[in-house]
Design a protein around this motif. Structure first.
Motif, PDB file in Angstrom:
ATOM      1  N   VAL A   5       0.857  -1.185   0.000  1.00 42.01           N
ATOM      2  CA  VAL A   5       0.000   0.000   0.000  1.00 42.01           C
ATOM      3  C   VAL A   5       0.896   1.238   0.000  1.00 42.01           C
ATOM      4  O   VAL A   5       1.820   1.340   0.810  1.00 42.01           O
ATOM      5  CB  VAL A   5      -0.926   0.014   1.240  1.00 42.01           C
ATOM      6  N   VAL A   6       0.653   2.144  -0.940  1.00 40.70           N
ATOM      7  CA  VAL A   6       1.412   3.397  -0.995  1.00 40.70           C
ATOM      8  C   VAL A   6       0.458   4.557  -0.712  1.00 40.70           C
ATOM      9  O   VAL A   6      -0.593   4.687  -1.354  1.00 40.70           O
ATOM     10  CB  VAL A   6       2.125   3.572  -2.351  1.00 40.70           C
ATOM     11  N   VAL A   7       0.813   5.352   0.276  1.00 42.25           N
ATOM     12  CA  VAL A   7       0.018   6.509   0.688  1.00 42.25           C
ATOM     13  C   VAL A   7       0.700   7.753   0.138  1.00 42.25           C
ATOM     14  O   VAL A   7       1.912   7.929   0.325  1.00 42.25           O
ATOM     15  CB  VAL A   7      -0.062   6.575   2.231  1.00 42.25           C
ATOM     16  N   THR A  34       4.077   2.238   2.377  1.00 46.25           N
ATOM     17  CA  THR A  34       5.061   3.298   2.138  1.00 46.25           C
ATOM     18  C   THR A  34       4.344   4.632   2.047  1.00 46.25           C
ATOM     19  O   THR A  34       3.313   4.736   1.370  1.00 46.25           O
ATOM     20  CB  THR A  34       5.830   3.045   0.819  1.00 46.25           C
ATOM     21  N   TYR A  35       4.891   5.627   2.719  1.00 38.89           N
ATOM     22  CA  TYR A  35       4.321   6.969   2.640  1.00 38.89           C
ATOM     23  C   TYR A  35       5.209   7.845   1.762  1.00 38.89           C
ATOM     24  O   TYR A  35       6.391   8.034   2.053  1.00 38.89           O
ATOM     25  CB  TYR A  35       4.214   7.564   4.048  1.00 38.89           C
ATOM     26  N   LEU A  36       4.645   8.366   0.679  1.00 37.04           N
ATOM     27  CA  LEU A  36       5.321   9.377  -0.139  1.00 37.04           C
ATOM     28  C   LEU A  36       4.775  10.728   0.308  1.00 37.04           C
ATOM     29  O   LEU A  36       3.640  11.075  -0.009  1.00 37.04           O
ATOM     30  CB  LEU A  36       5.039   9.159  -1.632  1.00 37.04           C
ATOM     31  N   CYS A  37       5.571  11.449   1.080  1.00 35.74           N
ATOM     32  CA  CYS A  37       5.098  12.700   1.671  1.00 35.74           C
ATOM     33  C   CYS A  37       5.684  13.880   0.882  1.00 35.74           C
ATOM     34  O   CYS A  37       6.894  14.025   0.776  1.00 35.74           O
ATOM     35  CB  CYS A  37       5.490  12.770   3.138  1.00 35.74           C
ATOM     36  N   GLY A  38       4.801  14.702   0.346  1.00 41.44           N
ATOM     37  CA  GLY A  38       5.221  15.720  -0.621  1.00 41.44           C
ATOM     38  C   GLY A  38       6.108  16.819  -0.069  1.00 41.44           C
ATOM     39  O   GLY A  38       7.095  17.203  -0.693  1.00 41.44           O
ATOM     40  N   ASP A  76       7.425   2.607   5.705  1.00 41.05           N
ATOM     41  CA  ASP A  76       8.540   3.269   5.018  1.00 41.05           C
ATOM     42  C   ASP A  76       8.124   4.681   4.629  1.00 41.05           C
ATOM     43  O   ASP A  76       6.953   4.939   4.378  1.00 41.05           O
ATOM     44  CB  ASP A  76       8.925   2.488   3.754  1.00 41.05           C
ATOM     45  N   LEU A  77       9.139   5.531   4.534  1.00 41.33           N
ATOM     46  CA  LEU A  77       8.865   6.940   4.256  1.00 41.33           C
ATOM     47  C   LEU A  77       9.810   7.449   3.181  1.00 41.33           C
ATOM     48  O   LEU A  77      11.020   7.200   3.241  1.00 41.33           O
ATOM     49  CB  LEU A  77       9.070   7.751   5.548  1.00 41.33           C
ATOM     50  N   HIS A  78       9.252   8.163   2.209  1.00 39.93           N
ATOM     51  CA  HIS A  78      10.068   8.949   1.284  1.00 39.93           C
ATOM     52  C   HIS A  78       9.591  10.389   1.349  1.00 39.93           C
ATOM     53  O   HIS A  78       8.399  10.649   1.171  1.00 39.93           O
ATOM     54  CB  HIS A  78       9.937   8.449  -0.159  1.00 39.93           C
ATOM     55  N   MET A  79      10.509  11.309   1.612  1.00 38.81           N
ATOM     56  CA  MET A  79      10.162  12.725   1.641  1.00 38.81           C
ATOM     57  C   MET A  79      10.506  13.308   0.283  1.00 38.81           C
ATOM     58  O   MET A  79      11.671  13.293  -0.127  1.00 38.81           O
ATOM     59  CB  MET A  79      10.934  13.417   2.770  1.00 38.81           C
ATOM     60  N   LEU A  80       9.496  13.801  -0.417  1.00 36.58           N
ATOM     61  CA  LEU A  80       9.698  14.178  -1.816  1.00 36.58           C
ATOM     62  C   LEU A  80      10.270  15.582  -2.007  1.00 36.58           C
ATOM     63  O   LEU A  80      10.702  15.929  -3.101  1.00 36.58           O
ATOM     64  CB  LEU A  80       8.390  13.998  -2.599  1.00 36.58           C
ATOM     65  N   GLY A  81      10.249  16.376  -0.962  1.00 39.44           N
ATOM     66  CA  GLY A  81      10.989  17.631  -0.995  1.00 39.44           C
ATOM     67  C   GLY A  81      10.355  18.776  -1.768  1.00 39.44           C
ATOM     68  O   GLY A  81      11.045  19.730  -2.128  1.00 39.44           O
ATOM     69  N   TYR A  82       9.042  18.704  -2.004  1.00 39.81           N
ATOM     70  CA  TYR A  82       8.382  19.867  -2.604  1.00 39.81           C
ATOM     71  C   TYR A  82       8.188  20.944  -1.544  1.00 39.81           C
ATOM     72  O   TYR A  82       8.237  20.667  -0.347  1.00 39.81           O
ATOM     73  CB  TYR A  82       7.019  19.468  -3.193  1.00 39.81           C
ATOM     74  N   ARG A  83       7.927  22.172  -2.019  1.00 37.38           N
ATOM     75  CA  ARG A  83       7.710  23.273  -1.084  1.00 37.38           C
ATOM     76  C   ARG A  83       6.250  23.347  -0.684  1.00 37.38           C
ATOM     77  O   ARG A  83       5.348  23.299  -1.528  1.00 37.38           O
ATOM     78  CB  ARG A  83       8.144  24.592  -1.718  1.00 37.38           C
ATOM     79  N   ASP A  84       6.045  23.470   0.614  1.00 34.34           N
ATOM     80  CA  ASP A  84       4.696  23.547   1.165  1.00 34.34           C
ATOM     81  C   ASP A  84       3.929  24.737   0.585  1.00 34.34           C
ATOM     82  O   ASP A  84       4.500  25.796   0.349  1.00 34.34           O
ATOM     83  CB  ASP A  84       4.823  23.699   2.695  1.00 34.34           C
ATOM     84  N   LYS A  85       2.634  24.546   0.387  1.00 37.69           N
ATOM     85  CA  LYS A  85       1.718  25.586  -0.104  1.00 37.69           C
ATOM     86  C   LYS A  85       2.056  26.094  -1.503  1.00 37.69           C
ATOM     87  O   LYS A  85       1.657  27.182  -1.879  1.00 37.69           O
ATOM     88  CB  LYS A  85       1.638  26.757   0.875  1.00 37.69           C
TER      89      LYS A  85
END
Ligand SMILES: [Zn+2]
Length: 218
Positions: A5-7, A34-38, A76-85
């Motif tokens: 499952v990918v969130v 896995t969490y893909l956090c923007g 698992d976590l991947h931080m995608l490194g986009y800028r908030d807002k």
């Protein structure tokens, strides 16, 4: 049974408030998640209650909180490194291309994301739309199922009843611990100015006891 499952959500804490029960449900079955956090939510208004973060230190705290929350959930976590807002101003095409790289590597059987146009925050809508776009580009036979989370007040009028509704009462403790891991956000997001642990637990029990999703039809 799901194989992976990918969130995909834009902010640290979207996984906690929106899907921690569902994630726990899958983890208890042994399904990898896995969490893909923007972003790091660095433009957020909540600085802790009592306040402990500043505009400068917030990204640091939110990153640490996100890592702690994913530890609680055992995912698992991947931080995608986009800028908030700013996600609504990014090219949907480019975000989709980036997400597709992850999806092709992770081969999820299920993706959880926000329902574009029905997820309140522009980042939620933009990231949900890019997720759908990424999956559209996959061969039909390789596409994961998609559960899209709508959170507008008018979602039932606009979209009808969600076809996926999980009673997360059995996973309450995990959800509570995951939300509390987001120390700078928990009280502010739950709208409590004078938070005791008991009060926060009560709010979560009454307001966040189900997690609902709409299966996306391509
Ligand atoms: Zn969010």
């Amino acid at each position: 049974m799901e194989s992976h499952v990918v969130v995909i959500f834009p902010h640290p804490d979207d996984e906690a408030f929106g899907a921690a029960g569902t994630i726990t449900h899958f983890r208890e079955q042994g399904v990898p998640v896995t969490y893909l956090c923007g972003t790091l939510g660095e433009m957020g208004r909540n600085m802790g209650n009592p306040t402990f973060a500043t505009r400068e230190s917030l990204p640091h705290f939110r990153k640490e909180e996100l890592i702690a929350a994913c530890d609680v959930l055992d995912i698992d976590l991947h931080m995608l490194g986009y800028r908030d807002k700013t996600l609504e101003f990014e090219s949907k095409d480019e975000i989709a291309t980036n997400l597709l790289t992850y999806l092709e590597a992770l081969e999820p059987s299920l993706v959880i994301t926000h329902y574009p146009g029905h997820a309140v925050h522009p980042d939620h809508n933009a990231f949900g739309a890019a997720t759908i776009e990424a999956i559209k580009r996959m061969e039909i036979s390789k596409r994961p199922k998609v559960w899209a989370q709508a959170i507008t007040n008018t979602r039932f009028e606009d979209l009808g009843q969600p076809d996926v509704s999980l009673d997360i009462t059995p996973y309450f403790t995990k959800k509570f611990e995951t939300i509390l891991a987001h120390q700078s956000q928990a009280a502010g997001v739950l709208g409590d100015m004078d938070p005791s642990i008991e009060k926060l637990a009560d709010i979560i029990k009454t307001k966040l006891s189900t997690e609902q999703f709409y299966t996306w039809h391509f």
